[in-house]
Design a protein around this motif. Structure first.
Motif, PDB file in Angstrom:
ATOM      1  N   MET A   1       0.907  -1.271  -0.091  1.00 18.65           N
ATOM      2  CA  MET A   1      -0.036  -0.010   0.092  1.00 18.65           C
ATOM      3  C   MET A   1       1.008   1.274  -0.070  1.00 18.65           C
ATOM      4  N   GLU A   2       0.323   2.298  -0.390  1.00 18.54           N
ATOM      5  CA  GLU A   2       0.894   3.717  -0.338  1.00 18.54           C
ATOM      6  C   GLU A   2       0.581   4.226   0.959  1.00 18.54           C
ATOM      7  N   ILE A   3       1.390   4.963   1.858  1.00 19.15           N
ATOM      8  CA  ILE A   3       1.081   5.862   2.759  1.00 19.15           C
ATOM      9  C   ILE A   3       1.788   7.015   2.762  1.00 19.15           C
ATOM     10  N   SER A   4       1.580   8.038   3.702  1.00 16.97           N
ATOM     11  CA  SER A   4       2.112   9.296   3.861  1.00 16.97           C
ATOM     12  C   SER A   4       2.412   9.606   5.401  1.00 16.97           C
ATOM     13  N   VAL A   5       3.472  10.377   5.834  1.00 16.78           N
ATOM     14  CA  VAL A   5       3.570  11.081   6.745  1.00 16.78           C
ATOM     15  C   VAL A   5       3.652  12.593   6.609  1.00 16.78           C
ATOM     16  N   VAL A   6       2.645  13.209   7.453  1.00 19.00           N
ATOM     17  CA  VAL A   6       2.516  14.654   7.609  1.00 19.00           C
ATOM     18  C   VAL A   6       3.146  15.020   8.805  1.00 19.00           C
TER      19      VAL A   6
ATOM     20  N   GLY B   1      13.346  23.155  15.754  1.00 15.17           N
ATOM     21  CA  GLY B   1      13.286  21.816  15.407  1.00 15.17           C
ATOM     22  C   GLY B   1      12.505  20.718  16.176  1.00 15.17           C
ATOM     23  N   GLN B   2      11.373  21.550  16.934  1.00  9.73           N
ATOM     24  CA  GLN B   2      10.456  20.356  17.521  1.00  9.73           C
ATOM     25  C   GLN B   2       9.677  19.994  16.303  1.00  9.73           C
ATOM     26  N   VAL B   3       9.143  18.808  16.388  1.00 14.10           N
ATOM     27  CA  VAL B   3       8.375  18.346  15.313  1.00 14.10           C
ATOM     28  C   VAL B   3       7.211  17.461  16.028  1.00 14.10           C
ATOM     29  N   VAL B   4       5.913  17.617  15.186  1.00 13.83           N
ATOM     30  CA  VAL B   4       4.746  16.859  15.672  1.00 13.83           C
ATOM     31  C   VAL B   4       4.471  16.118  14.421  1.00 13.83           C
ATOM     32  N   THR B   5       4.050  14.680  14.175  1.00 11.88           N
ATOM     33  CA  THR B   5       3.705  14.127  13.048  1.00 11.88           C
ATOM     34  C   THR B   5       2.233  13.566  13.320  1.00 11.88           C
ATOM     35  N   TYR B   6       1.629  13.504  12.210  1.00 11.25           N
ATOM     36  CA  TYR B   6       0.333  12.971  12.020  1.00 11.25           C
ATOM     37  C   TYR B   6       0.382  11.400  11.791  1.00 11.25           C
ATOM     38  N   THR B   7      -0.898  10.670  12.192  1.00 10.03           N
ATOM     39  CA  THR B   7      -1.014   9.233  11.933  1.00 10.03           C
ATOM     40  C   THR B   7      -0.895   9.192  10.502  1.00 10.03           C
ATOM     41  N   PRO B   8      -0.095   8.156   9.963  1.00  8.81           N
ATOM     42  CA  PRO B   8      -0.198   8.048   8.625  1.00  8.81           C
ATOM     43  C   PRO B   8      -1.412   7.446   8.030  1.00  8.81           C
ATOM     44  N   PRO B   9      -1.978   7.963   6.968  1.00  8.14           N
ATOM     45  CA  PRO B   9      -2.945   7.410   6.189  1.00  8.14           C
ATOM     46  C   PRO B   9      -2.676   6.486   5.029  1.00  8.14           C
ATOM     47  N   HIS B  10      -3.691   5.786   4.839  1.00 11.70           N
ATOM     48  CA  HIS B  10      -3.617   4.582   3.577  1.00 11.70           C
ATOM     49  C   HIS B  10      -4.079   5.434   2.635  1.00 11.70           C
TER      50      HIS B  10
ATOM     51  N   TRP C   1      -7.660  15.699   6.027  1.00  8.13           N
ATOM     52  CA  TRP C   1      -8.614  15.245   7.070  1.00  8.13           C
ATOM     53  C   TRP C   1      -8.239  15.694   8.329  1.00  8.13           C
ATOM     54  N   THR C   2      -6.923  15.985   8.599  1.00  7.97           N
ATOM     55  CA  THR C   2      -6.348  16.451   9.694  1.00  7.97           C
ATOM     56  C   THR C   2      -7.288  17.751  10.623  1.00  7.97           C
ATOM     57  N   PRO C   3      -7.851  18.761  10.126  1.00  8.46           N
ATOM     58  CA  PRO C   3      -8.583  19.671  10.675  1.00  8.46           C
ATOM     59  C   PRO C   3      -9.701  19.153  11.409  1.00  8.46           C
ATOM     60  N   GLU C   4     -10.445  18.107  10.841  1.00  5.79           N
ATOM     61  CA  GLU C   4     -11.655  17.584  11.437  1.00  5.79           C
ATOM     62  C   GLU C   4     -11.221  16.680  12.508  1.00  5.79           C
ATOM     63  N   ALA C   5     -10.048  15.844  12.164  1.00  2.00           N
ATOM     64  CA  ALA C   5      -9.950  14.525  12.949  1.00  2.00           C
ATOM     65  C   ALA C   5      -8.849  14.771  13.857  1.00  2.00           C
ATOM     66  N   CYS C   6      -8.035  15.812  14.150  1.00  2.00           N
ATOM     67  CA  CYS C   6      -7.167  15.814  15.017  1.00  2.00           C
ATOM     68  C   CYS C   6      -7.241  17.021  15.937  1.00  2.00           C
ATOM     69  N   GLU C   7      -6.558  17.069  17.071  1.00  4.91           N
ATOM     70  CA  GLU C   7      -6.357  18.328  17.860  1.00  4.91           C
ATOM     71  C   GLU C   7      -6.280  19.445  17.218  1.00  4.91           C
ATOM     72  N   THR C   8      -4.963  19.523  16.220  1.00 10.48           N
ATOM     73  CA  THR C   8      -4.883  20.787  15.453  1.00 10.48           C
ATOM     74  C   THR C   8      -4.336  20.135  13.913  1.00 10.48           C
ATOM     75  N   GLY C   9      -5.029  20.905  12.981  1.00 11.56           N
ATOM     76  CA  GLY C   9      -5.048  20.377  11.560  1.00 11.56           C
ATOM     77  C   GLY C   9      -3.735  20.991  11.167  1.00 11.56           C
TER      78      GLY C   9
ATOM     79  N   GLY D   1       0.662  22.740  17.824  1.00  6.96           N
ATOM     80  CA  GLY D   1      -0.411  22.127  18.379  1.00  6.96           C
ATOM     81  C   GLY D   1      -0.218  20.666  18.312  1.00  6.96           C
ATOM     82  N   ALA D   2      -0.976  19.943  19.394  1.00  3.07           N
ATOM     83  CA  ALA D   2      -0.772  18.355  19.468  1.00  3.07           C
ATOM     84  C   ALA D   2      -1.721  17.916  17.959  1.00  3.07           C
ATOM     85  N   SER D   3      -0.947  16.874  17.562  1.00  5.02           N
ATOM     86  CA  SER D   3      -1.409  16.305  16.217  1.00  5.02           C
ATOM     87  C   SER D   3      -2.490  15.123  16.632  1.00  5.02           C
ATOM     88  N   THR D   4      -2.885  14.737  17.681  1.00  5.47           N
ATOM     89  CA  THR D   4      -3.340  13.599  18.239  1.00  5.47           C
ATOM     90  C   THR D   4      -4.643  13.338  17.391  1.00  5.47           C
TER      91      THR D   4
END
Length: 354
Positions: free
Chosen positions: A188-193, A200-209, A278-286, A301-304
Motif C-alpha cells: 500500500m501507499e502511505i504518507s507522513v504529514v 526543531g520541534q516536530v509533531v507527526t500525524y498518523t499515517p493514512p492509507h 482530514w487533519t482539521p476535522e480528526a486531530c487536535e490541531t490540523g 499544536g498536538a497532532s493527536t
C-alpha cells in the motif's frame, strides 16, 4: 522570534492550499497577502489582499516581501528565484529556497533522500532515448517515466510496460530531462504529514492509507492498516528528512509499504498536503493551523488523532453533485473554483469512520 497577532503572512501561490492556509491564519488573528498571477483565485477569495503578478516580476516580489512579516508557499513549483528575491530583501521564507530546490528536481530529491538514509524504489536519471533504453534493460520493462521538474497530479509522467514503446513515451514528454522509476510490489501507499518549528520541534500525524487513480489522490483512510512499528518507522523517516532540510512548516513524505514491512520513499512535498486534508476535522490541531503556527514561530499544536476517518477528493465532475448530497456524506470543503474540468481537484469530503 514569534510573530505578534495581526502580523501579515505572505503566501506564494493562489490555489486551494493557500486558501486553507489563509483561513487558518485568520483563525489565529493573522492577516494574509497572496502573491500569484490570475484573477479570482481560491486563496485570493479569502485573503486580506492579493498581488496579481508573475513569479519573475522582481519589483512586485520586492514589494510583496516588504509588505509581509514572513512568507510561506502553498505550491512547490514556485520558482526558486522568486524565493531568493524575497529572501534578499530580508524577509524570511519558510520553508526556504533550499528545501524548495531539492523538491523541484526529482533526481536531486532521490539523491537527497538516499543521503539521509531513506531508501527509494530503483531509479535512473534519463536525459536521452539511449539512457531510457539502458535504464529499462537494467531495471526491467515495468516502470514509470517522469519529467524531472514540474509534474504533479499525474502530469508529466508515462507508464511503461513490456509492450510499451520507449520512444513513444520519450516523445510524449517532449524530450524533457526525466527520471525512470521502477515498479515495486508494494502492499500500500502511505504518507507522513508533519510540522516542524524553527527550533526543531516536530509533531507527526498518523499515517493514512492513500489510494490514487491516474496519478491523483482519490482517498485516504486513517489510520492506515499497518503495524504500529511500521507507522513509527515512517514517522521517524519523515522527521529525519525534515531535520536534514532544517525545515520549517508542514512537510509530507509519501512512502510505499513493502510486504516485509519495510518502507521505500516515493517523494516529498515541501508544503501542506492533500493526504493531510482530514487533519482539521480528526486531530487536535490540523495541518493548516500547525503550518501557520510553525512559520509564525508559535508553539505547535498536538497532532493527536481523535477518531478514525476517511477523506475523499472531489475531482472534476464529482463536484457537480448537489450540495445536499455532498453534505449527507460528511464534512465538505469546496475550493471556490468556478470551472469544473476533468482531473481538477474541486474539494474534499471528510467523514468519521470510528
Amino acid at each position: 522570534m514569534s510573530l505578534p497577532i495581526g502580523a501579515t503572512i505572505g503566501i506564494l501561490g493562489g490555489g486551494q492550499l493557500g486558501r486553507m492556509l489563509a483561513m487558518a491564519a485568520a483563525k489565529l488573528g493573522f492577516k494574509t497577502l497572496v502573491f500569484a498571477p490570475g484573477e479570482n483565485l481560491p486563496a485570493a477569495q479569502v485573503s486580506n489582499r492579493h498581488m496579481n503578478a508573475a513569479y519573475d516580476d522582481v519589483l512586485a516580489l520586492q514589494a510583496f516581501a516588504g509588505a509581509c512579516d514572513v512568507v510561506t508557499l502553498e505550491w512547490e513549483n514556485v520558482p526558486v528565484s522568486a524565493v531568493e528575491t524575497i529572501e534578499a530583501v530580508g524577509t524570511r521564507v519558510r520553508p526556504g529556497a533550499g528545501a524548495l530546490s531539492v523538491a523541484q528536481d526529482r533526481v536531486e530529491e532521490k539523491v537527497f533522500l538516499e543521503r539521509c538514509g531513506i531508501d527509494c524504489a530503483p531509479w535512473r536519471a534519463v536525459d536521452t532515448v539511449s539512457d531510457l533504453h539502458d535504464a529499462l534493460a537494467e531495471m526491467g520493462p515495468d516502470a514509470i517515466l517522469k519529467t524531472r521538474r514540474d509534474g504533479y497530479d499525474g502530469k508529466g509522467q508515462v507508464r511503461l510496460h513490456g509492450d510499451t514503446d520507449a520512444l513513444s513515451a520519450w516523445n510524449e514528454l517532449a524530450g524533457a530531462s526525466a527520471i525512470l522509476e521502477g515498479f515495486v510490489p508494494f502492499n500500500m501507499e502511505i504518507s507522513v504529514v508533519l510540522a516542524r518549528d524553527p527550533i526543531g520541534q516536530v509533531v507527526t500525524y498518523t499515517p493514512p492509507h492513500n489510494t490514487h487513480a491516474r496519478g491523483i489522490l482519490r482517498h485516504c483512510s486513517v489510520p492506515a492498516p499497518i503495524p504500529e512499528t511500521v507507522a513509527r518507522d515512517a514517522q521517524r523517516l519523515a522527521t529525519k528528512l525534515a531535520d536534514a532540510l532544517d525545515y520549517v512548516g508542514v512537510l509530507a513524505l509519501e512512502m510505499f509499504v513493502m510486504p516485509d514491512g519495510s518502507l521505500l520513499a516515493n517523494e516529498f512535498a515541501p508544503r501542506v498536503h492533500n493526504s493531510g486534508h482530514w487533519t482539521p476535522e480528526a486531530c487536535e490541531t490540523g495541518q493548516f493551523e500547525n503550518h501557520i503556527r510553525a512559520v509564525a514561530g508559535w508553539p505547535l499544536g498536538a497532532s493527536t488523532l481523535l477518531y478514525a476517518v476517511e477523506m475523499e477528493n472531489l475531482i472534476g465532475a464529482d463536484a457537480a453533485e448537489s450540495a445536499q448530497a455532498m453534505l449527507a456524506r460528511g464534512s465538505v470543503t469546496l475550493y471556490g473554483k468556478e470551472e469544473i474540468r476533468p482531473g481538477r481537484k474541486m474539494g474534499h469530503i471528510v467523514r468519521k469512520t470510528g
